[in-house]
Design a protein around this motif. Structure first.
Motif, mmCIF file in Angstrom:
data_model
loop_
_atom_site.group_PDB
_atom_site.id
_atom_site.type_symbol
_atom_site.label_atom_id
_atom_site.label_comp_id
_atom_site.label_asym_id
_atom_site.label_seq_id
_atom_site.Cartn_x
_atom_site.Cartn_y
_atom_site.Cartn_z
ATOM 1 N N ARG A 33 0.835 -1.212 0.000
ATOM 2 C CA ARG A 33 0.000 0.000 0.000
ATOM 3 C C ARG A 33 0.866 1.257 0.000
ATOM 4 N N GLU A 34 1.940 1.247 0.784
ATOM 5 C CA GLU A 34 2.840 2.405 0.829
ATOM 6 C C GLU A 34 3.519 2.617 -0.515
ATOM 7 N N LEU A 35 3.926 1.535 -1.177
ATOM 8 C CA LEU A 35 4.509 1.665 -2.519
ATOM 9 C C LEU A 35 3.520 2.300 -3.490
ATOM 10 N N GLN A 40 1.554 7.083 -6.507
ATOM 11 C CA GLN A 40 0.535 8.111 -6.750
ATOM 12 C C GLN A 40 1.134 9.501 -6.586
ATOM 13 N N GLY A 41 1.891 9.694 -5.531
ATOM 14 C CA GLY A 41 2.519 10.991 -5.277
ATOM 15 C C GLY A 41 3.487 11.376 -6.379
ATOM 16 N N ARG A 42 4.279 10.404 -6.834
ATOM 17 C CA ARG A 42 5.225 10.684 -7.930
ATOM 18 C C ARG A 42 4.485 11.064 -9.209
ATOM 19 N N GLN A 43 3.402 10.362 -9.497
ATOM 20 C CA GLN A 43 2.638 10.685 -10.699
ATOM 21 C C GLN A 43 2.003 12.069 -10.599
ATOM 22 N N GLN A 44 1.505 12.412 -9.415
ATOM 23 C CA GLN A 44 0.921 13.744 -9.224
ATOM 24 C C GLN A 44 1.991 14.814 -9.399
ATOM 25 N N ARG A 46 4.774 14.590 -11.081
ATOM 26 C CA ARG A 46 5.157 14.616 -12.500
ATOM 27 C C ARG A 46 4.153 15.437 -13.309
ATOM 28 N N GLY A 47 2.859 15.239 -13.024
ATOM 29 C CA GLY A 47 1.826 16.004 -13.714
ATOM 30 C C GLY A 47 1.962 17.498 -13.465
ATOM 31 N N LEU A 48 2.237 17.864 -12.219
ATOM 32 C CA LEU A 48 2.417 19.280 -11.897
ATOM 33 C C LEU A 48 3.647 19.858 -12.584
ATOM 34 N N LEU A 49 4.740 19.085 -12.612
ATOM 35 C CA LEU A 49 5.958 19.561 -13.279
ATOM 36 C C LEU A 49 5.738 19.727 -14.782
ATOM 37 N N LEU A 50 5.045 18.775 -15.390
ATOM 38 C CA LEU A 50 4.769 18.889 -16.823
ATOM 39 C C LEU A 50 3.848 20.064 -17.120
ATOM 40 N N ALA A 51 2.860 20.282 -16.254
ATOM 41 C CA ALA A 51 1.967 21.434 -16.440
ATOM 42 C C ALA A 51 2.746 22.732 -16.305
ATOM 43 N N GLY A 52 3.644 22.781 -15.341
ATOM 44 C CA GLY A 52 4.467 23.980 -15.171
ATOM 45 C C GLY A 52 5.377 24.207 -16.363
ATOM 46 N N ALA A 53 5.955 23.145 -16.880
ATOM 47 C CA ALA A 53 6.854 23.268 -18.028
ATOM 48 C C ALA A 53 6.096 23.724 -19.275
#
Length: 76
Positions: A33-35, A40-44, A46-53
């Motif tokens: 569950r922790e993995l 999920q956190g990494r994907q979120q 990544r999405g924020l970084l791509l949106a910012g870029a």
């Protein structure tokens, strides 16, 4: 909480059990569950970084910008 059963290869089962024990998890399910939460956190992120870029450039962030933030904090 819903239940989901997963199948692990003979090589993965001892690895998961060992990692759960070494990392202080009560059960291998807690470890998995922790993995999933971390993924999920990494994907979120990544999405924020791509949106910012992909966003339009803004005003430069310089000393004046940070001073305006400090002023806003002092007023609040």
């Amino acid at each position: 909480m819903c239940i989901m059963n997963i199948s692990l290869s003979d090589a993965l089962k001892p690895f998961v059990d060992d990692q759960a024990s070494l990392r202080g998890y009560s059960t291998s399910s807690d470890y998995v569950r922790e993995l999933i939460r971390k993924d999920q956190g990494r994907q979120q992120l990544r999405g924020l970084l791509l949106a910012g870029a992909a966003s339009s450039p803004t005003a430069p962030v310089d000393g004046d910008y940070f001073e305006s933030l400090r002023t806003q904090v002092r007023i609040a």
